[in-house]
Design an enzyme around this catalytic site. Sequence first.
Site, PDB file in Angstrom:
ATOM      1  N   GLU A 174      11.434  21.359  20.826  1.00 21.42           N
ATOM      2  CA  GLU A 174      12.093  19.900  20.857  1.00 21.42           C
ATOM      3  C   GLU A 174      11.878  19.190  19.262  1.00 21.42           C
ATOM      4  O   GLU A 174      11.499  17.894  19.131  1.00 21.42           O
ATOM      5  CB  GLU A 174      11.668  18.790  21.791  1.00 21.42           C
ATOM      6  CG  GLU A 174      12.349  19.240  23.249  1.00 21.42           C
ATOM      7  CD  GLU A 174      12.065  18.428  24.193  1.00 21.42           C
ATOM      8  OE1 GLU A 174      11.202  17.225  23.970  1.00 21.42           O
ATOM      9  OE2 GLU A 174      12.272  18.525  25.306  1.00 21.42           O
ATOM     10  N   GLU A 293      13.714  24.279  29.984  1.00 26.00           N
ATOM     11  CA  GLU A 293      13.226  23.040  30.447  1.00 26.00           C
ATOM     12  C   GLU A 293      14.423  22.449  31.385  1.00 26.00           C
ATOM     13  O   GLU A 293      15.558  22.096  30.744  1.00 26.00           O
ATOM     14  CB  GLU A 293      12.709  21.969  29.570  1.00 26.00           C
ATOM     15  CG  GLU A 293      11.234  22.305  28.846  1.00 26.00           C
ATOM     16  CD  GLU A 293      10.710  21.308  28.169  1.00 26.00           C
ATOM     17  OE1 GLU A 293      10.707  20.069  28.604  1.00 26.00           O
ATOM     18  OE2 GLU A 293      10.091  21.470  27.293  1.00 26.00           O
TER      19      GLU A 293
END
Length: 502
Positions: A174, A293
Amino acid sequence: MALKASVIVDKDFVVGEVDKRIYGSFIEHLGRAVYNGIYEPGHGTADEQGLRGDVMGLVKELQVPIVRYPGGNFVSGYNWEDSVGPVAQRKRRLELAWRTIETNEFGFNEFVDWARKANTDVMMAVNLGTRGADAARNIVEYSNHPSGTYWSDLRRQHGYEQPHNIKVWCLGNEMDGPWQIGAKTAEEYGRAAVEAAKVMKWVDPTLELVACGSSNLNMATFPDWEATVLDHTYNHVEYLSMHQYYGNSDDDTRTFLARSVEMDDFIRTLVATCDFVKAKKRSKKTMYLSFDEWNVWYHSHAADAKREPWSIAPPQLEDVYTHEDALLVGCMLITLLKHADRIKMACLAQLVNVIAPIMTSNGGGAWRQTIFYPFLHASVYGRGKALVPLIQSPKYDTKTITDVPYLESIAVYNEEAGEVTVFAVNRSLEESLALEVDLRSFGKCRLIEHLVLQHEDLKAVNTENNPDNVKPHANGNATVDGLKISAQLAKASWNVIRVKVS
């Protein structure tokens, strides 16, 4: 009058081969995922390494083929060297991503040992937040090089003569997010990722690498981020990552169950972006996706906001999942299967205690949350070829999502076993749904079983004292007449219909 829907599937109309790694999961050094999750020395079921046997049994039940580690946001401040060697000499650190103390009592080698015992592979992430190519090449050398160099011989000194041979590696986590330690622009990350990828593959050319996509579909830079990152990394990585969580904080279940429609759009946009870069580079290489995720996450936000910092393994992100959460997880699994041609890995985030299908109490029991069951069914029965579903279903609109089919469904053909499995969710909260599935290309079929997950209370949960409150049964009403399945799907239900084909 019941709603009616139909599906036609044909064995020659294939979305793609289902890579078993689509049923992966995730363990981060966050909350009680590691400490008092998979690892609790002194627990009644713990082995000589302190690994909880009751948790291990549930992980094996799910047949998880790969687990991402050690993060997550945690990895962007991770010094991997802190987590190897004699435990007494390991450094305690302030863990800035989740504001806790990391003792490093459980580290890299311990996780590899756990993964082997759990019959799963490791998807390892490297730190591209505070570190870069140098630390990345060193951990690959430590992990995968046989012997005769500083880092490989250090591994051997630590008791691991043979290489770990970890093949899947994530290039950070991320990195577009301002919450991330060492967050970067797409240009900055693309350059850092390609340089790390180069040296990692120079150490071990057999690696499969995952570049960071956007942290979620609502990021302002999506999908420009992906296009820029791939412009740098396309020739050096095999996968682009995707992350997405959904919640029902507004208590609007109809919209909540429609979120997988947004997920489908997210995937289609990423595929188009990858193919744009492929065309731009005149490449013959196809970029695959790692949805590493995904889950429901919102129940624990209020409690997490009140937590005091700098404790060791406090409860964090411990969502207690409801029946309606299990329905959306089922819809999300179906969506992943609908894109089996491009999504080759995925990780339900996470595996134990932290937004997880498995929950534990310290020193006590381990139990299955509601979301355990659709994930279990998909992992066990969703192996083979995902078939293109031609669906006719009535639809509904919400305030933000339109044309939502009441039926969410796909079929998977396991040719080796001679089985077709139909996964189906009835999104209607008021009515059952009459389903017909046409299996015209398979010859004569017979029913194996019809599993159903349903509950009158959409907010029903499982707890340590009542672990079977929400649990599937095998008393579904599906029948097979020659080439056609007929079933009445209960309102707000997850269904698994398995048939033997000739």
